[in-house]
Write a protein that holds these residues in place. Structure first.
Motif, mmCIF file in Angstrom:
data_model
loop_
_atom_site.group_PDB
_atom_site.id
_atom_site.type_symbol
_atom_site.label_atom_id
_atom_site.label_comp_id
_atom_site.label_asym_id
_atom_site.label_seq_id
_atom_site.Cartn_x
_atom_site.Cartn_y
_atom_site.Cartn_z
ATOM 1 N N TRP A 187 0.898 -1.104 -0.017
ATOM 2 C CA TRP A 187 -0.033 -0.077 -0.132
ATOM 3 C C TRP A 187 0.839 1.125 0.149
ATOM 4 N N MET A 190 -6.429 3.934 -5.578
ATOM 5 C CA MET A 190 -7.440 4.225 -4.309
ATOM 6 C C MET A 190 -7.727 5.888 -4.558
ATOM 7 N N GLU A 191 -8.821 5.946 -3.655
ATOM 8 C CA GLU A 191 -9.592 7.492 -4.097
ATOM 9 C C GLU A 191 -8.665 8.509 -3.571
ATOM 10 N N ARG A 192 -8.117 8.041 -2.415
ATOM 11 C CA ARG A 192 -7.523 9.486 -1.670
ATOM 12 C C ARG A 192 -6.131 8.772 -1.088
ATOM 13 N N LYS A 200 -2.799 8.093 1.551
ATOM 14 C CA LYS A 200 -2.559 7.771 2.740
ATOM 15 C C LYS A 200 -2.295 9.472 3.465
ATOM 16 N N ASP A 242 -5.191 8.710 4.612
ATOM 17 C CA ASP A 242 -6.596 8.162 4.364
ATOM 18 C C ASP A 242 -6.641 6.513 4.289
ATOM 19 N N ALA A 285 -8.376 4.654 2.203
ATOM 20 C CA ALA A 285 -8.937 4.371 1.023
ATOM 21 C C ALA A 285 -7.995 3.142 0.432
ATOM 22 N N THR A 319 -9.075 -0.090 2.173
ATOM 23 C CA THR A 319 -10.312 -0.619 1.687
ATOM 24 C C THR A 319 -10.106 -1.598 0.272
ATOM 25 N N VAL A 320 -9.324 -1.129 -0.309
ATOM 26 C CA VAL A 320 -9.058 -1.985 -1.699
ATOM 27 C C VAL A 320 -8.422 -3.049 -1.429
ATOM 28 N N ALA A 360 -7.823 3.087 9.519
ATOM 29 C CA ALA A 360 -8.330 1.722 8.983
ATOM 30 C C ALA A 360 -8.632 0.754 10.124
#
Length: 189
Positions: free
Chosen positions: A50, A80-82, A84, A86, A88, A91-92, A144
């Motif tokens: 990540w 990812m949408e946003r 780190k 964040d 997101a 989530t993936v 997270a």
């Protein structure tokens, strides 16, 4: 981006400079990452990456050290949408592992008995640990809801951003033993 995002991007640039200096004095971090991966797998962990880096750059580095096929998934800024801190990217990763660990009637005959039993059981949550080298990774882990292991992270930065890792490592070679002893319930290493 917001304050955290701007500071995270500045941090990323500083970390790239630090890694360039490290590369002149010791084995590159990517070579040590291969050891980390093998040790994590031996301890029964699946591994993912990540990163806030671009996919093209990340895959080039992973290919150079023969890690691209071993890390699954590789989640970059492109997936990812946003960025780190964040969560997101988590989530993936979580969606990837949840889908792969869902009950299945078609488990590969090549899977070990332990893997087959684990794959056949329904999962409601993913047990995971985030290993990172900065406060950005620590904040992303916290967002997270995951424990964070700091690898050579600046204590001053961790303190400034109120990041409390469950462990601190100065050498990736110690991570496999730490992972083997780790217990999510707080018992163990």
């Amino acid at each position: 981006l917001g304050r955290e995002g701007e500071v995270a991007l500045r941090h990323h640039g500083e970390r790239v400079e630090e890694e360039a200096i490290e590369a002149r004095t010791e084995r590159p971090v990517e070579e040590r990452a291969a050891e980390l991966h093998r040790g994590a797998r031996a301890a029964g962990f699946r591994t993912a990456l990540w990163t806030n880096n671009a996919r093209e750059v990340t895959l080039a580095v992973l290919e150079r050290f023969a890690l691209a096929r071993d890390l699954d998934p590789v989640v970059t800024r492109d997936e990812m949408e946003r960025l780190k801190p964040d969560p997101a990217g988590w989530t993936v990763i979580s969606d990837h592992f949840t889908a792969r660990l869902a009950p299945s009637s078609s488990i590969s005959p090549l899977a070990s008995r332990r893997d087959a039993a684990r794959l056949a059981q329904p999962r409601t949550a993913i047990e995971a640990v985030v290993v990172g080298d900065s406060w950005v990774d620590g904040l992303a882990a916290a967002a997270a809801g995951l424990p964070f292991v700091a690898y050579r992270a600046s204590q001053a930065d961790l303190d400034r951003w109120h990041v409390t890792p469950i462990a601190r490592l100065e050498d990736l070679a110690t991570l496999p033993a730490w992972l083997a002893a780790y217990r999510p319930d707080g018992h163990g290493s």
